[in-house]
Design a protein around this motif. Structure first.
Motif, PDB file in Angstrom:
ATOM      1  N   UNK A   1      52.069   8.374  54.512  1.00  0.00           N
ATOM      2  CA  UNK A   1      52.140   9.023  55.819  1.00  0.00           C
ATOM      3  C   UNK A   1      50.991   8.523  56.683  1.00  0.00           C
ATOM      4  N   UNK A   2      51.319   8.127  57.896  1.00  0.00           N
ATOM      5  CA  UNK A   2      50.322   7.555  58.806  1.00  0.00           C
ATOM      6  C   UNK A   2      50.086   8.481  59.991  1.00  0.00           C
ATOM      7  N   UNK A   3      48.835   8.486  60.499  1.00  0.00           N
ATOM      8  CA  UNK A   3      48.472   9.264  61.682  1.00  0.00           C
ATOM      9  C   UNK A   3      49.372   8.833  62.836  1.00  0.00           C
ATOM     10  N   UNK A   4      49.733   9.758  63.679  1.00  0.00           N
ATOM     11  CA  UNK A   4      49.196  11.107  63.852  1.00  0.00           C
ATOM     12  C   UNK A   4      49.815  12.148  62.927  1.00  0.00           C
ATOM     13  N   UNK A   5      50.689  11.757  62.015  1.00  0.00           N
ATOM     14  CA  UNK A   5      51.302  12.693  61.087  1.00  0.00           C
ATOM     15  C   UNK A   5      50.391  12.956  59.907  1.00  0.00           C
ATOM     16  N   UNK A   6      50.516  14.131  59.305  1.00  0.00           N
ATOM     17  CA  UNK A   6      49.772  14.463  58.097  1.00  0.00           C
ATOM     18  C   UNK A   6      50.584  15.469  57.287  1.00  0.00           C
ATOM     19  N   UNK A   7      50.419  15.432  55.964  1.00  0.00           N
ATOM     20  CA  UNK A   7      51.099  16.386  55.086  1.00  0.00           C
ATOM     21  C   UNK A   7      50.294  17.682  55.098  1.00  0.00           C
ATOM     22  N   UNK A   8      50.916  18.757  55.565  1.00  0.00           N
ATOM     23  CA  UNK A   8      50.249  20.057  55.619  1.00  0.00           C
ATOM     24  C   UNK A   8      50.691  20.990  54.490  1.00  0.00           C
ATOM     25  N   UNK A   9      51.870  20.756  53.938  1.00  0.00           N
ATOM     26  CA  UNK A   9      52.352  21.581  52.833  1.00  0.00           C
ATOM     27  C   UNK A   9      53.334  20.775  51.991  1.00  0.00           C
ATOM     28  N   UNK A  10      53.423  21.164  50.734  1.00  0.00           N
ATOM     29  CA  UNK A  10      54.286  20.501  49.755  1.00  0.00           C
ATOM     30  C   UNK A  10      54.996  21.596  48.965  1.00  0.00           C
ATOM     31  N   UNK A  11      56.194  21.312  48.498  1.00  0.00           N
ATOM     32  CA  UNK A  11      56.872  22.244  47.598  1.00  0.00           C
ATOM     33  C   UNK A  11      57.795  21.488  46.659  1.00  0.00           C
ATOM     34  N   UNK A  12      57.796  21.868  45.381  1.00  0.00           N
ATOM     35  CA  UNK A  12      58.869  21.400  44.511  1.00  0.00           C
ATOM     36  C   UNK A  12      60.165  22.050  44.989  1.00  0.00           C
ATOM     37  N   UNK A  13      61.274  21.403  44.746  1.00  0.00           N
ATOM     38  CA  UNK A  13      62.575  21.967  45.097  1.00  0.00           C
ATOM     39  C   UNK A  13      63.541  21.652  43.963  1.00  0.00           C
ATOM     40  N   UNK A  14      64.098  22.692  43.401  1.00  0.00           N
ATOM     41  CA  UNK A  14      65.048  22.512  42.310  1.00  0.00           C
ATOM     42  C   UNK A  14      65.502  23.861  41.792  1.00  0.00           C
ATOM     43  N   UNK A  15      66.131  23.832  40.642  1.00  0.00           N
ATOM     44  CA  UNK A  15      66.604  25.061  40.018  1.00  0.00           C
ATOM     45  C   UNK A  15      65.528  25.603  39.089  1.00  0.00           C
ATOM     46  N   UNK A  16      65.279  26.895  39.174  1.00  0.00           N
ATOM     47  CA  UNK A  16      64.264  27.530  38.333  1.00  0.00           C
ATOM     48  C   UNK A  16      64.657  27.406  36.859  1.00  0.00           C
ATOM     49  N   UNK A  17      63.684  27.125  36.018  1.00  0.00           N
ATOM     50  CA  UNK A  17      63.925  27.005  34.580  1.00  0.00           C
ATOM     51  C   UNK A  17      63.997  28.376  33.905  1.00  0.00           C
TER      52      UNK A  17
ATOM     53  N   UNK B   1      60.761  16.793  45.900  1.00  0.00           N
ATOM     54  CA  UNK B   1      59.523  17.333  46.446  1.00  0.00           C
ATOM     55  C   UNK B   1      59.676  17.350  47.962  1.00  0.00           C
ATOM     56  N   UNK B   2      59.483  18.533  48.539  1.00  0.00           N
ATOM     57  CA  UNK B   2      59.500  18.652  49.998  1.00  0.00           C
ATOM     58  C   UNK B   2      58.103  18.423  50.544  1.00  0.00           C
ATOM     59  N   UNK B   3      58.028  17.623  51.582  1.00  0.00           N
ATOM     60  CA  UNK B   3      56.776  17.403  52.309  1.00  0.00           C
ATOM     61  C   UNK B   3      56.961  17.953  53.715  1.00  0.00           C
ATOM     62  N   UNK B   4      56.044  18.794  54.142  1.00  0.00           N
ATOM     63  CA  UNK B   4      56.058  19.323  55.501  1.00  0.00           C
ATOM     64  C   UNK B   4      54.967  18.587  56.284  1.00  0.00           C
ATOM     65  N   UNK B   5      55.407  17.738  57.213  1.00  0.00           N
ATOM     66  CA  UNK B   5      54.479  16.925  57.992  1.00  0.00           C
ATOM     67  C   UNK B   5      54.259  17.559  59.351  1.00  0.00           C
ATOM     68  N   UNK B   6      53.012  17.524  59.793  1.00  0.00           N
ATOM     69  CA  UNK B   6      52.684  18.035  61.113  1.00  0.00           C
ATOM     70  C   UNK B   6      52.009  16.973  61.949  1.00  0.00           C
ATOM     71  N   UNK B   7      52.164  17.108  63.261  1.00  0.00           N
ATOM     72  CA  UNK B   7      51.542  16.195  64.224  1.00  0.00           C
ATOM     73  C   UNK B   7      50.813  17.055  65.245  1.00  0.00           C
ATOM     74  N   UNK B   8      49.498  17.191  65.078  1.00  0.00           N
ATOM     75  CA  UNK B   8      48.695  18.057  65.943  1.00  0.00           C
ATOM     76  C   UNK B   8      48.734  17.620  67.402  1.00  0.00           C
TER      77      UNK B   8
END
Length: 169
Positions: free
Chosen positions: A134-150, A74-81
């Protein structure tokens, strides 16, 4: 895979094989994400690849769609405003724009690696941050599964370019 083929091949995939993702592919995806531009080159992001089963389970308790749990990563995209640039006279940072560019680089790189993704933002950020530790000032803004398509993805439909692109002379 050639660049324009990557663009035309990428799909939001909602069914994954359990096959592991090679570490070399993860590293190339991370390198592609690092190439993303950001306002004033502030790079207010982190990309996290979660392989740990216990942590993946916690993340999947926040976003309960079963396809997320199928993927081996699972990919987590973290942002820090607070790190991101702000437009003068505006009290809102552009962290979402910078992070969106970075995450799209990662998604396209995953496609070039023969991997599948599905960009997810339909979750409560506070709950996702807590589940992922995940602790401030970071936050999860997007998530994606990552793998081979079934399964092979279905062809996508797009509006005609005349509806989405214009040249003004």
């Amino acid at each position: 895979m050639e660049f324009y083929e990557v663009l035309k091949t990428r799909r939001s995939i909602r069914s994954y094989k359990s096959d592991p993702v090679p570490e070399e592919a993860l590293r190339r995806i991370a390198e592609a994400a690092q190439c993303a531009p950001s306002a004033c080159n502030r790079q207010p992001w982190k990309l996290v690849a979660v392989r740990n089963a216990a942590l993946r389970k916690k993340i999947c308790e926040v976003y309960r769609n079963p396809f997320l749990a199928q993927a081996p990563v699972i990919l987590l995209a973290l942002g820090n405003a607070s790190m991101a640039w702000q437009r003068p006279g505006d009290d809102h940072s552009i962290v979402e724009i910078d992070l969106g560019i970075m995450f799209e680089h990662a998604v396209l790189a995953a496609t070039a690696e023969g991997l599948a993704t599905c960009w997810i933002c339909a979750f409560e950020r506070a709950k996702m941050d807590a589940a992922a530790g995940i602790q401030a000032p970071w936050t999860v803004l997007a998530v994606s599964p990552l793998g081979y398509a079934a399964a092979e993805p279905t062809p996508y439909q797009r509006k005609p370019s005349a509806e989405t692109f214009e040249i003004i002379d």
